[in-house]
Enzyme design. Structure first.
Site, PDB file in Angstrom:
ATOM      1  N   HIS A 194      41.379  30.846  37.176  1.00  0.00           N
ATOM      2  CA  HIS A 194      42.736  30.350  37.452  1.00  0.00           C
ATOM      3  C   HIS A 194      43.389  29.904  36.144  1.00  0.00           C
ATOM      4  CE1 HIS A 194      46.069  28.746  39.493  1.00  0.00           C
ATOM      5  NE2 HIS A 194      45.535  27.738  40.142  1.00  0.00           N
ATOM      6  N   HIS A 228      47.706  41.086  37.272  1.00  0.00           N
ATOM      7  CA  HIS A 228      48.012  39.911  38.088  1.00  0.00           C
ATOM      8  C   HIS A 228      47.901  40.284  39.551  1.00  0.00           C
ATOM      9  CE1 HIS A 228      50.254  36.464  39.672  1.00  0.00           C
ATOM     10  NE2 HIS A 228      49.967  35.864  38.540  1.00  0.00           N
ATOM     11  N   ASP A 249      49.566  34.440  30.482  1.00  0.00           N
ATOM     12  CA  ASP A 249      48.538  33.941  29.571  1.00  0.00           C
ATOM     13  C   ASP A 249      48.380  34.759  28.299  1.00  0.00           C
ATOM     14  OD1 ASP A 249      47.672  31.770  31.179  1.00  0.00           O
ATOM     15  OD2 ASP A 249      46.733  33.207  32.522  1.00  0.00           O
TER      16      ASP A 249
HETATM   17  N1  CMC Z   1      41.745  44.851  32.348  1.00  0.00           N
HETATM   18  C1  CMC Z   1      41.243  46.035  32.760  1.00  0.00           C
HETATM   19  N2  CMC Z   1      41.281  46.457  34.023  1.00  0.00           N
HETATM   20  C2  CMC Z   1      41.831  45.653  34.925  1.00  0.00           C
HETATM   21  C3  CMC Z   1      42.386  44.394  34.577  1.00  0.00           C
HETATM   22  C4  CMC Z   1      42.326  44.017  33.225  1.00  0.00           C
HETATM   23  N3  CMC Z   1      42.840  42.857  32.817  1.00  0.00           N
HETATM   24  N4  CMC Z   1      42.893  43.804  35.664  1.00  0.00           N
HETATM   25  C5  CMC Z   1      42.655  44.638  36.683  1.00  0.00           C
HETATM   26  N5  CMC Z   1      42.024  45.767  36.243  1.00  0.00           N
HETATM   27  C6  CMC Z   1      41.660  46.955  37.012  1.00  0.00           C
HETATM   28  C7  CMC Z   1      40.439  46.711  37.869  1.00  0.00           C
HETATM   29  O1  CMC Z   1      39.259  47.061  37.187  1.00  0.00           O
HETATM   30  C8  CMC Z   1      40.719  47.602  39.053  1.00  0.00           C
HETATM   31  O2  CMC Z   1      40.444  48.921  38.665  1.00  0.00           O
HETATM   32  P1  CMC Z   1      39.771  49.967  39.711  1.00  0.00           P
HETATM   33  O3  CMC Z   1      40.803  50.129  40.794  1.00  0.00           O
HETATM   34  O4  CMC Z   1      39.514  51.189  38.925  1.00  0.00           O
HETATM   35  O5  CMC Z   1      38.525  49.303  40.220  1.00  0.00           O
HETATM   36  C9  CMC Z   1      42.225  47.483  39.230  1.00  0.00           C
HETATM   37  O6  CMC Z   1      42.738  47.186  37.923  1.00  0.00           O
HETATM   38  C10 CMC Z   1      42.662  46.395  40.217  1.00  0.00           C
HETATM   39  O7  CMC Z   1      42.049  45.174  39.799  1.00  0.00           O
HETATM   40  P2  CMC Z   1      41.669  43.961  40.780  1.00  0.00           P
HETATM   41  O8  CMC Z   1      40.595  43.172  40.149  1.00  0.00           O
HETATM   42  O9  CMC Z   1      41.411  44.519  42.169  1.00  0.00           O
HETATM   43  O10 CMC Z   1      43.021  43.168  40.843  1.00  0.00           O
HETATM   44  P3  CMC Z   1      43.189  41.652  41.316  1.00  0.00           P
HETATM   45  O11 CMC Z   1      44.550  41.531  41.848  1.00  0.00           O
HETATM   46  O12 CMC Z   1      42.071  41.226  42.211  1.00  0.00           O
HETATM   47  O13 CMC Z   1      43.014  40.844  39.953  1.00  0.00           O
HETATM   48  C11 CMC Z   1      43.435  39.581  38.026  1.00  0.00           C
HETATM   49  C12 CMC Z   1      44.030  40.203  39.298  1.00  0.00           C
HETATM   50  C13 CMC Z   1      44.499  38.715  37.360  1.00  0.00           C
HETATM   51  C14 CMC Z   1      42.241  38.682  38.428  1.00  0.00           C
HETATM   52  C15 CMC Z   1      42.981  40.712  37.084  1.00  0.00           C
HETATM   53  O14 CMC Z   1      44.088  41.537  36.727  1.00  0.00           O
HETATM   54  C16 CMC Z   1      42.298  40.177  35.834  1.00  0.00           C
HETATM   55  O15 CMC Z   1      41.090  39.922  35.874  1.00  0.00           O
HETATM   56  N6  CMC Z   1      43.046  40.026  34.696  1.00  0.00           N
HETATM   57  C17 CMC Z   1      42.482  39.472  33.484  1.00  0.00           C
HETATM   58  C18 CMC Z   1      42.406  37.959  33.613  1.00  0.00           C
HETATM   59  C19 CMC Z   1      43.783  37.314  33.500  1.00  0.00           C
HETATM   60  O16 CMC Z   1      44.565  37.616  32.620  1.00  0.00           O
HETATM   61  N7  CMC Z   1      44.039  36.340  34.413  1.00  0.00           N
HETATM   62  C20 CMC Z   1      45.294  35.584  34.410  1.00  0.00           C
HETATM   63  C21 CMC Z   1      46.137  35.895  35.606  1.00  0.00           C
HETATM   64  S1  CMC Z   1      47.758  35.155  35.504  1.00  0.00           S
HETATM   65  C22 CMC Z   1      47.484  33.495  35.882  1.00  0.00           C
HETATM   66  C23 CMC Z   1      48.576  32.850  36.687  1.00  0.00           C
HETATM   67  O17 CMC Z   1      49.560  33.497  37.093  1.00  0.00           O
HETATM   68  O18 CMC Z   1      48.477  31.657  36.962  1.00  0.00           O
END
Ligand code: CMC
Length: 388
Positions: free
Chosen positions: A228, A267, A323
């Protein structure tokens, strides 16, 4: 199960009605009470935005003056908080761990903290929390460094007062106005973001009619989690590990091969450029004019350029989030990475309290109590210990 919808992480469930923040992740839109985040970041101040989130409307001049006066005159904390409570922590306590605990402890200092049905008492607790979070945040940092505590100076603005408590050395110290404004913009951008994990924790705990300090401590605990509030810290670590612009293509390849994630990208809700990232990127250049450029900026820019053209990121709609650049600014301003989540928690307290207040005024809202899909054993008889 026939009765319940199975929705892990509530990804398809609206847990409440809310009038506070509008978010359209596909279009990259964020508005507080209808006002676009871009306009608020350009024209407003954090204190005005906090008023807006809590009251639903922008204040008049007189209302803003009163609000500023009231918040400013609640910035001090009880001496026992500092001398007995904070001094009892281990010398290298993480500032966010200390912050979470101090917010919870604060509620025990005030009669009426639990009197949540009384409008006047509720307003008083809201003022106290918004006023005292910068004081507690700065105190957490000074304690973790073994530095003496700087008291609030009430003639300063909200962000300047915080920066002064953080960095003041000697009587000649003055907060740079560009850094003061940058801090205010960062506070505005982080003030609310609808039903994220921390705000949901605030609502869940608040729904039991716990006092706002305990509820805010629960929300801050959620923010403490690396999934988070910890992503900007991870971005700075990632950029440091990449080390130079030449290493960017190899790093991008490793992400595409599933060896790690590009932190600060992607995101759950935004499938477009996070509007806060655009504003933060611009603010970063203002800050670097004063502090000198963060050497990690070139690596971040190169990463962004490559990723925005690469089909892996384009197809998955992965764009920079809030971020990606915020950690670079914080680092340039001198904040250690351990403080990044605390910097997030200060302004988000206003959002948490706006949601807490909305929850208490919502006649539909009951104590939060989701059901489950039971997957354990059917009924079976107890087995005596000698027969197991
Ligand atoms: N780098 C590489 N691949 C990614 C990334 C990333 N940062 N984010 C998502 N993917 C890929 C993931 O591997 C998946 O690929 P596939 O369909 O081939 O398996 C696809 O994109 C969908 O990912 P997900 O994990 O199902 O997406 P989610 O909505 O569950 O995750 C997230 C969102 C923010 C947790 C994720 O994008 C992530 O881990 N980002 C990096 C960490 C980050 O920057 N977090 C801060 C979020 S903003 C905070 C706030 O608003 O308060």
């Amino acid at each position: 199960p026939s009765l319940f919808v199975y929705d892990p992480a509530y990804m398809q469930t609206a847990s409440c009605k809310s009038e506070i923040t509008y978010l359209d992740g596909g279009a990259g839109i964020l508005r507080y009470r209808g006002y676009p985040i871009e306009q608020l970041a350009e024209k407003s101040t954090f204190l005005e935005v906090a008023y807006l989130l809590l009251h639903g409307e922008l204040p008049t001049t007189a209302e803003l003056e009163q609000w500023r006066h009231d918040v400013t005159h609640h910035t001090y904390i009880h001496e026992n908080m500092r001398k007995r409570f904070v001094d009892g922590f281990h010398y290298d306590a993480h500032p966010m761990g200390l912050f979470v605990s101090a917010i919870a402890a604060l509620g025990t200092f005030y009669d009426g903290a639990k009197d949540i049905d009384d409008e006047a008492s509720r307003r008083k607790q809201i003022l106290r929390l918004i006023a005292k979070t910068p004081t507690i945040a700065a105190m957490s940092y000074r304690f973790s460094q073994g530095l003496p505590f700087n008291y609030p100076e009430n003639e300063l603005s909200y962000p300047a007062n915080f920066l002064n408590m953080m960095w003041k050395v000697g009587n000649d110290y003055q907060v740079d106005p560009i850094l003061e404004r940058a801090m205010d913009i960062l506070f505005i951008l982080h003030a609310d973001h609808e039903q994220n994990c921390g705000t949901t924790a605030m609502r869940v705990v608040g729904s039991s009619h716990a006092d706002p300090y305990s509820s805010a401590a629960a929300a801050a605990s959620a923010l403490y989690g690396p999934l988070h509030g910890g992503a900007n810290e991870a971005v700075v670590r990632m950029l440091s590990e990449i080390g130079s612009v030449e290493n960017v293509p190899a790093f991008i390849d490793s992400v595409k091969n599933g060896e790690g994630r590009l932190m600060g990208f992607g995101h759950r809700v935004y499938k477009n450029y996070d509007p806060r990232a655009t504003i933060i990127k611009k603010t970063a250049y203002d800050v670097f004019e004063v502090t000198g450029k963060n050497p990690l900026l070139d690596i971040a820019l190169a990463l962004e350029e490559v990723a925005l053209k690469d089909s892996y990121f384009v197809d998955r709609k992965l764009y920079p989030n809030v971020d990606f650049y915020s950690g670079l600014i914080y680092q340039a301003m001198g904040f250690p990475v351990e403080m990044f989540t605390v910097l997030f928690a200060i302004p988000r307290t206003a959002g948490w309290l706006a949601h807490w207040q909305e929850l208490l005024n919502d006649k539909d809202q009951k104590i939060s109590r989701p059901r489950q899909w039971y997957t354990g054993p059917d009924e079976r008889d107890y087995v005596e210990i000698g027969n197991r």
